[in-house]
Design a protein around this motif. Sequence first.
Motif, PDB file in Angstrom:
ATOM      1  N   ARG A   1       0.824  -1.209   0.000  1.00  0.00           N
ATOM      2  CA  ARG A   1       0.000   0.000   0.000  1.00  0.00           C
ATOM      3  C   ARG A   1       0.865   1.268   0.000  1.00  0.00           C
ATOM      4  NH1 ARG A   1      -4.177   0.084  -2.186  1.00  0.00           N
ATOM      5  NH2 ARG A   1      -5.037   1.824  -0.979  1.00  0.00           N
ATOM      6  N   ILE A   2       1.989   1.203  -0.691  1.00  0.00           N
ATOM      7  CA  ILE A   2       2.833   2.386  -0.837  1.00  0.00           C
ATOM      8  C   ILE A   2       2.358   3.145  -2.075  1.00  0.00           C
ATOM      9  CG2 ILE A   2       5.185   3.191  -1.325  1.00  0.00           C
ATOM     10  CD1 ILE A   2       6.233   0.724   0.140  1.00  0.00           C
ATOM     11  N   SER A   3       2.149   4.453  -1.957  1.00  0.00           N
ATOM     12  CA  SER A   3       1.796   5.254  -3.128  1.00  0.00           C
ATOM     13  C   SER A   3       2.985   5.275  -4.070  1.00  0.00           C
ATOM     14  CB  SER A   3       1.473   6.698  -2.737  1.00  0.00           C
ATOM     15  OG  SER A   3       0.532   6.723  -1.700  1.00  0.00           O
ATOM     16  N   VAL A   4       2.726   5.109  -5.368  1.00  0.00           N
ATOM     17  CA  VAL A   4       3.809   5.152  -6.341  1.00  0.00           C
ATOM     18  C   VAL A   4       3.503   6.234  -7.384  1.00  0.00           C
ATOM     19  CG1 VAL A   4       5.048   3.881  -8.131  1.00  0.00           C
ATOM     20  CG2 VAL A   4       4.414   2.724  -6.014  1.00  0.00           C
ATOM     21  N   LEU A   5       4.415   7.177  -7.522  1.00  0.00           N
ATOM     22  CA  LEU A   5       4.279   8.223  -8.550  1.00  0.00           C
ATOM     23  C   LEU A   5       5.442   8.084  -9.511  1.00  0.00           C
ATOM     24  CD1 LEU A   5       2.723   9.493  -6.023  1.00  0.00           C
ATOM     25  CD2 LEU A   5       3.141  11.672  -7.139  1.00  0.00           C
ATOM     26  N   ILE A   6       5.129   7.835 -10.777  1.00  0.00           N
ATOM     27  CA  ILE A   6       6.193   7.580 -11.745  1.00  0.00           C
ATOM     28  C   ILE A   6       6.146   8.591 -12.879  1.00  0.00           C
ATOM     29  CG2 ILE A   6       6.979   5.971 -13.517  1.00  0.00           C
ATOM     30  CD1 ILE A   6       6.456   3.711 -11.769  1.00  0.00           C
ATOM     31  N   ASN A   7       7.283   9.201 -13.167  1.00  0.00           N
ATOM     32  CA  ASN A   7       7.451   9.990 -14.389  1.00  0.00           C
ATOM     33  C   ASN A   7       7.883   9.028 -15.456  1.00  0.00           C
ATOM     34  OD1 ASN A   7       6.949  12.419 -13.333  1.00  0.00           O
ATOM     35  ND2 ASN A   7       9.084  13.074 -13.206  1.00  0.00           N
ATOM     36  N   ILE A   8       7.241   9.024 -16.592  1.00  0.00           N
ATOM     37  CA  ILE A   8       7.606   8.003 -17.565  1.00  0.00           C
ATOM     38  C   ILE A   8       7.398   8.495 -18.989  1.00  0.00           C
ATOM     39  CG2 ILE A   8       5.315   6.898 -17.418  1.00  0.00           C
ATOM     40  CD1 ILE A   8       6.923   4.188 -17.495  1.00  0.00           C
ATOM     41  N   HIS A   9       8.343   8.108 -19.853  1.00  0.00           N
ATOM     42  CA  HIS A   9       8.244   8.480 -21.270  1.00  0.00           C
ATOM     43  C   HIS A   9       7.499   7.418 -22.070  1.00  0.00           C
ATOM     44  CE1 HIS A   9      10.349  12.157 -21.590  1.00  0.00           C
ATOM     45  NE2 HIS A   9      11.473  11.708 -21.079  1.00  0.00           N
ATOM     46  N   HIS A  10       7.517   6.170 -21.575  1.00  0.00           N
ATOM     47  CA  HIS A  10       6.858   5.082 -22.312  1.00  0.00           C
ATOM     48  C   HIS A  10       5.375   5.123 -22.043  1.00  0.00           C
ATOM     49  CE1 HIS A  10      11.013   3.885 -21.616  1.00  0.00           C
ATOM     50  NE2 HIS A  10      10.923   3.136 -22.695  1.00  0.00           N
ATOM     51  N   VAL A  11       4.608   5.651 -23.016  1.00  0.00           N
ATOM     52  CA  VAL A  11       3.170   5.801 -22.825  1.00  0.00           C
ATOM     53  C   VAL A  11       2.511   4.440 -22.622  1.00  0.00           C
ATOM     54  CG1 VAL A  11       1.044   6.618 -23.879  1.00  0.00           C
ATOM     55  CG2 VAL A  11       3.152   7.882 -24.213  1.00  0.00           C
ATOM     56  N   GLU A  12       2.974   3.439 -23.399  1.00  0.00           N
ATOM     57  CA  GLU A  12       2.324   2.119 -23.305  1.00  0.00           C
ATOM     58  C   GLU A  12       2.518   1.513 -21.916  1.00  0.00           C
ATOM     59  OE1 GLU A  12       6.266   1.526 -25.490  1.00  0.00           O
ATOM     60  OE2 GLU A  12       4.899   3.112 -24.953  1.00  0.00           O
ATOM     61  N   LEU A  13       3.714   1.700 -21.313  1.00  0.00           N
ATOM     62  CA  LEU A  13       3.938   1.193 -19.949  1.00  0.00           C
ATOM     63  C   LEU A  13       3.071   1.957 -18.954  1.00  0.00           C
ATOM     64  CD1 LEU A  13       7.799   0.614 -19.677  1.00  0.00           C
ATOM     65  CD2 LEU A  13       5.986  -1.098 -19.822  1.00  0.00           C
ATOM     66  N   ALA A  14       2.969   3.261 -19.149  1.00  0.00           N
ATOM     67  CA  ALA A  14       2.141   4.084 -18.258  1.00  0.00           C
ATOM     68  C   ALA A  14       0.708   3.585 -18.278  1.00  0.00           C
ATOM     69  CB  ALA A  14       2.203   5.544 -18.689  1.00  0.00           C
ATOM     70  N   LEU A  15       0.195   3.337 -19.490  1.00  0.00           N
ATOM     71  CA  LEU A  15      -1.202   2.919 -19.619  1.00  0.00           C
ATOM     72  C   LEU A  15      -1.406   1.510 -19.073  1.00  0.00           C
ATOM     73  CD1 LEU A  15      -1.980   4.307 -23.193  1.00  0.00           C
ATOM     74  CD2 LEU A  15      -2.551   5.324 -20.979  1.00  0.00           C
TER      75      LEU A  15
END
Lengths: 254, 273
Positions: A196-210
């Motif tokens: 239950r750790i909040s995870v905030l990720i900056n990411i360039h890979h749109v497909e991974l983000a989605l």
Amino acid sequence: MIDFHGVSKVYGNGVKGLDDVSLTIEQGEFVAIIGLSGAGKSTLLRSINRMHSITAGRLTVNGLDVSGLKGKALRKFRRGIGMIFQSFNLVSRTTVIKNVLSAKVPDMPFLRVLFGIYNKKEKIAALEALDKVGILDKAYIRADQLSGGQQQRVALARTLAQEPQIILADEPVAALDPVTAKQVMDDFRRINRDMRISVLINIHHVELALEYADRIIGIRAGKIVYDGPVQAVDEAMLDTIYEGKLPREVEKPA
Amino acid sequence: MSAYDKVFKPRRITLPSGKSILEKRSRMPLILLGVLALTALSVRITGFSFGPLLSRGNQFFVILRQMYPPNMKYLSSIWVPLFDTIKMSLLGSAVGSLLAVPFAVIAASNMIKSRLVLTLTRLFLSVVRTLPTLVTALIATYIFGLGTLAGTLSIAIFTFAYIGKQLYEQIETVDMGAFEAMEAMGGTRFSSFWVAVAPQVLPAYLSTCLFCLEGNVRYAAILGYVGAGGLGMILNEKIGWRDYPSVGMILIVLFATVVVIEALSHYIRSKLT
């Protein structure tokens, strides 16, 4: 809970990093922040743990006003927030376990830091963190002997050893090949769900983000242009976020 | 377009496709000309000439010949001054290199943000570095009396200033990633430096210390000239007496010591990186 209220950041040279950003992130969310390079993704992430300070607005984490923190209070606040970097930021000349143990250093008395003495409890915690990301057997190998994916896992174990409530990840898979990137993203998902750790990720890979995030924040020239569930992101939205420059072959997975 | 390019026109390179680009002429002739002019100037100012070197140079070999055969009987009286010399250089190097660490940290621009602190520390290191070891040794003999303590102190001072500069430059070139990670985890500046930066500079630091020690052994050997103990003391005395066979023996012992220490230091340094 992380709460941005009308937050702006203007750099010394007049560039607007963040422009009137308001958003709320609840404990345990998995959020991906997407946008072009220079859009303000890093600034947004780094303002949360005060690695960057904001110039206007109010930013609170669990009710604590981040802008007002200084010295000891700031360091204590940062203990609760883990950070993952694109280039792993490990001490490459030392062993994997020493890297993970460095997460314990801020809580240790001066003399133990000076002589690098870690107690049994700390060592067990570090080894358990390594076990959680599946590289326990690498504990006594020098960090620079590992592959990029393994190094990012060491960084993840270091963050876990810190026992944070929030993990901020700044382009964590940008330096990794697609297969390794997915494995590291799987680690993030597991950590988010199991602990239950909040995870905030900056990411360039749109497909991974989605694929991995529950919620997408799209940022463009310092402004939030999209903030909502991953299911509602469509082609038109991505065009808005990426100023219509995104190549067509990037499709939303079915 | 700079003045140089106007005099020596860049060459145009044309590709088979018809596209072309200008290649600038090398600046090397200009630099060579400058070096040559400065050399000529310095010869004139210093009054350097090959004449005396050719006509009187053989005198060097006269003394060298008188040193042979070296006085083997004198060897037994060399040991104590020799160990004094080694003791001075070892202790002086160790004290100096340890003392340099905190100063190097506050002289590194990536560790300290205050321009004032940086400038003052660097100025201090520069001032100390300009003091010739022989002069500090001489002053030290006035304060602590004749003997090895004065020599040790002057070597420590020189080592401190030299290592201090080398180390702060090494600290400035480290990868700051791990330091950033430590700060993000809530580490203090000191603990972040100690955990993230120190392991990166340690091999280079030890290597510089050993390199400095090599030089210090040679320095320590002449400090006796101003009464700071060691080989220099007996060297000065024997040259005064024109006892060249004994001088020869001292030089052989010094040579052997320097070779052994350099070989040892070279071996350790090769294992460091």
